[in-house]
Design a protein around this motif. Structure first.
Motif, PDB file in Angstrom:
ATOM      1  N   VAL A 242       0.756  -1.181  -0.134  1.00  0.00           N
ATOM      2  CA  VAL A 242       0.020   0.002  -0.062  1.00  0.00           C
ATOM      3  C   VAL A 242       0.744   1.286   0.090  1.00  0.00           C
ATOM      4  CG1 VAL A 242      -1.560   1.450   1.526  1.00  0.00           C
ATOM      5  CG2 VAL A 242      -2.126  -1.093   1.149  1.00  0.00           C
ATOM      6  N   ALA A 243       1.942   1.290   1.007  1.00  0.00           N
ATOM      7  CA  ALA A 243       2.824   2.409   0.919  1.00  0.00           C
ATOM      8  C   ALA A 243       3.611   2.655  -0.275  1.00  0.00           C
ATOM      9  CB  ALA A 243       3.725   2.297   2.124  1.00  0.00           C
ATOM     10  N   ARG A 244       3.959   1.370  -0.896  1.00  0.00           N
ATOM     11  CA  ARG A 244       4.834   1.789  -2.268  1.00  0.00           C
ATOM     12  C   ARG A 244       3.933   2.127  -3.384  1.00  0.00           C
ATOM     13  NH1 ARG A 244       6.793  -3.522  -0.658  1.00  0.00           N
ATOM     14  NH2 ARG A 244       5.517  -4.448  -2.394  1.00  0.00           N
ATOM     15  N   GLN A 245       2.590   1.879  -3.210  1.00  0.00           N
ATOM     16  CA  GLN A 245       1.758   2.303  -4.415  1.00  0.00           C
ATOM     17  C   GLN A 245       1.698   3.828  -4.223  1.00  0.00           C
ATOM     18  OE1 GLN A 245      -2.012   0.408  -4.384  1.00  0.00           O
ATOM     19  NE2 GLN A 245      -2.675   1.206  -6.184  1.00  0.00           N
ATOM     20  N   LEU A 246       1.424   4.226  -3.013  1.00  0.00           N
ATOM     21  CA  LEU A 246       1.474   5.643  -2.780  1.00  0.00           C
ATOM     22  C   LEU A 246       2.616   6.613  -2.967  1.00  0.00           C
ATOM     23  CD1 LEU A 246      -1.036   5.830   0.539  1.00  0.00           C
ATOM     24  CD2 LEU A 246      -1.536   6.440  -2.020  1.00  0.00           C
ATOM     25  N   PHE A 247       3.842   6.199  -2.648  1.00  0.00           N
ATOM     26  CA  PHE A 247       4.886   6.806  -3.101  1.00  0.00           C
ATOM     27  C   PHE A 247       5.134   6.805  -4.736  1.00  0.00           C
ATOM     28  CE2 PHE A 247       7.024   5.519   1.020  1.00  0.00           C
ATOM     29  CZ  PHE A 247       7.215   6.851   1.550  1.00  0.00           C
ATOM     30  N   ASN A 248       4.856   5.480  -5.257  1.00  0.00           N
ATOM     31  CA  ASN A 248       4.641   5.508  -6.799  1.00  0.00           C
ATOM     32  C   ASN A 248       3.894   6.839  -7.335  1.00  0.00           C
ATOM     33  OD1 ASN A 248       5.281   2.080  -6.909  1.00  0.00           O
ATOM     34  ND2 ASN A 248       6.768   3.765  -6.814  1.00  0.00           N
ATOM     35  N   LYS A 249       2.664   6.813  -6.749  1.00  0.00           N
ATOM     36  CA  LYS A 249       1.847   7.833  -7.322  1.00  0.00           C
ATOM     37  C   LYS A 249       2.367   9.098  -7.108  1.00  0.00           C
ATOM     38  CE  LYS A 249      -2.558   9.681  -5.798  1.00  0.00           C
ATOM     39  NZ  LYS A 249      -3.744   9.684  -4.632  1.00  0.00           N
ATOM     40  N   TYR A 250       3.165   9.687  -6.134  1.00  0.00           N
ATOM     41  CA  TYR A 250       3.702  10.948  -6.077  1.00  0.00           C
ATOM     42  C   TYR A 250       5.219  11.182  -6.871  1.00  0.00           C
ATOM     43  CZ  TYR A 250       0.041  12.446  -2.980  1.00  0.00           C
ATOM     44  OH  TYR A 250      -1.604  12.694  -2.702  1.00  0.00           O
ATOM     45  N   GLY A 251       5.576  10.251  -7.573  1.00  0.00           N
ATOM     46  CA  GLY A 251       6.619  10.250  -8.257  1.00  0.00           C
ATOM     47  C   GLY A 251       7.933   9.650  -7.830  1.00  0.00           C
ATOM     48  N   PHE A 252       7.916   9.088  -6.691  1.00  0.00           N
ATOM     49  CA  PHE A 252       8.888   8.324  -5.901  1.00  0.00           C
ATOM     50  C   PHE A 252       9.314   7.018  -6.644  1.00  0.00           C
ATOM     51  CE2 PHE A 252       7.625  11.425  -2.831  1.00  0.00           C
ATOM     52  CZ  PHE A 252       8.667  12.038  -2.353  1.00  0.00           C
ATOM     53  N   VAL A 253      10.320   6.730  -6.615  1.00  0.00           N
ATOM     54  CA  VAL A 253      10.821   5.128  -6.897  1.00  0.00           C
ATOM     55  C   VAL A 253      10.948   4.437  -5.575  1.00  0.00           C
ATOM     56  CG1 VAL A 253      12.426   3.640  -8.144  1.00  0.00           C
ATOM     57  CG2 VAL A 253      11.953   5.814  -8.974  1.00  0.00           C
ATOM     58  N   THR A 254      10.315   3.105  -5.542  1.00  0.00           N
ATOM     59  CA  THR A 254      10.521   2.360  -4.241  1.00  0.00           C
ATOM     60  C   THR A 254      11.282   1.342  -4.481  1.00  0.00           C
ATOM     61  OG1 THR A 254       8.503   1.467  -4.982  1.00  0.00           O
ATOM     62  CG2 THR A 254       8.292   2.981  -3.218  1.00  0.00           C
ATOM     63  N   PRO A 255      12.142   0.899  -3.309  1.00  0.00           N
ATOM     64  CA  PRO A 255      13.090  -0.518  -3.237  1.00  0.00           C
ATOM     65  C   PRO A 255      12.316  -1.537  -3.714  1.00  0.00           C
ATOM     66  CG  PRO A 255      12.999   0.541  -0.882  1.00  0.00           C
ATOM     67  CD  PRO A 255      11.900   1.222  -1.845  1.00  0.00           C
ATOM     68  N   ALA A 256      12.802  -2.674  -4.229  1.00  0.00           N
ATOM     69  CA  ALA A 256      12.239  -3.884  -4.443  1.00  0.00           C
ATOM     70  C   ALA A 256      11.881  -4.531  -2.978  1.00  0.00           C
ATOM     71  CB  ALA A 256      13.472  -4.946  -5.091  1.00  0.00           C
TER      72      ALA A 256
END
Length: 257
Positions: A242-256
């Protein structure tokens, strides 16, 4: 039969529930079972963190998340104050490591970012790349060298073999953005995600990947904070799907995962 304010409140809540007024009775829970997490976070995470707080509360109804935003170094400097916060989120690992004695448990890398050149709408000074930032008369705003965004900017300049003189050194990357948005500076270096927050009030000049840097965001629970266990749970949750999806929504790249 017991007679106390708490007993009368519980009896009233039970009556409301029997009448089908569950929504009205929603405030009848025992507030002693609730927690308020205080998160000290880098200013560049403002929009995503607010939505993350809402999402976390949706999953953990007994926890409210409250945020204070500012430069990473400014947030870390508050930790020695008793009760300053429960969680620290920084825009680099250097600041997180410097705050180590005030933290506990496992630190988490929660997101990545990169830098871009921010200019006024329409790019009136015709900035085309990093080397244009050295032009005489161009007012360039940068985060101070003690701020993650300032360290990243100077690393980029060093890699490009250029010297950029700053007309203003700010305590946070959002302050740099504000300088450009208000016309007090012609250009500055901010995170790519900051442009999303700026909307039409600013334009971007991309920095090629080979000349750019990877900004790493980290989170840690504060040692001896008022909600230490819940803080550790929140830090871990920041790497959830859930958190990774929100980070991606705002343009952040998330670690694997």
């Amino acid at each position: 039969m017991p007679d106390s304010p708490r007993w009368r409140r519980l009896a009233a809540c039970a009556a409301l529930s029997l009448l089908g007024l569950g929504a009205v009775a929603g405030g009848c829970g025992d507030s002693s079972d609730r927690a308020t997490l205080s998160v000290l976070a880098a200013s560049s995470t403002r929009e995503v963190m607010r939505e993350l707080g809402v999402a976390y509360h949706r999953e953990h109804r007994d926890v409210q998340v409250r945020f204070t935003f500012g430069g990473s170094q400014e947030m870390a400097a508050r930790l020695p104050e008793r009760g300053a916060g429960d969680v620290l989120v920084t825009a680099d690992e250097v600041t997180m490591n410097e705050a180590d004695e005030n933290l506990t448990g496992r630190r988490r890398v929660i997101a990545h970012n990169a830098m871009t050149i921010v200019v006024r709408p329409g790019n009136p000074r015709r900035v085309r790349g990093l080397r244009d930032l050295t032009r005489p008369g161009l007012r360039v705003a940068l985060a101070a060298s003690t701020v993650p965004a300032g360290r990243y900017a100077r690393k980029i300049f060093k890699g490009a073999g250029i010297t950029v003189r700053s007309a203003a050194e700010e305590i946070s990357v959002r302050a740099v953005l504000d300088r450009v948005r208000t016309g007090e500076a012609d250009a500055g270096l901010v995170y790519i995600t900051d442009l999303k927050a700026a909307g039409v009030a600013a334009s971007s000049v991309p920095i090629p990947a080979l000349e750019n840097v990877t900004a790493t965001y980290a989170a840690g629970a504060v040692r001896d904070g008022p909600n230490e266990k819940e803080a550790a749970r929140f830090v871990s949750w920041l790497t959830s799907p859930v958190a990774r999806q929100l980070f991606n929504k705002y343009g952040f790249v998330t670690p694997a995962p």
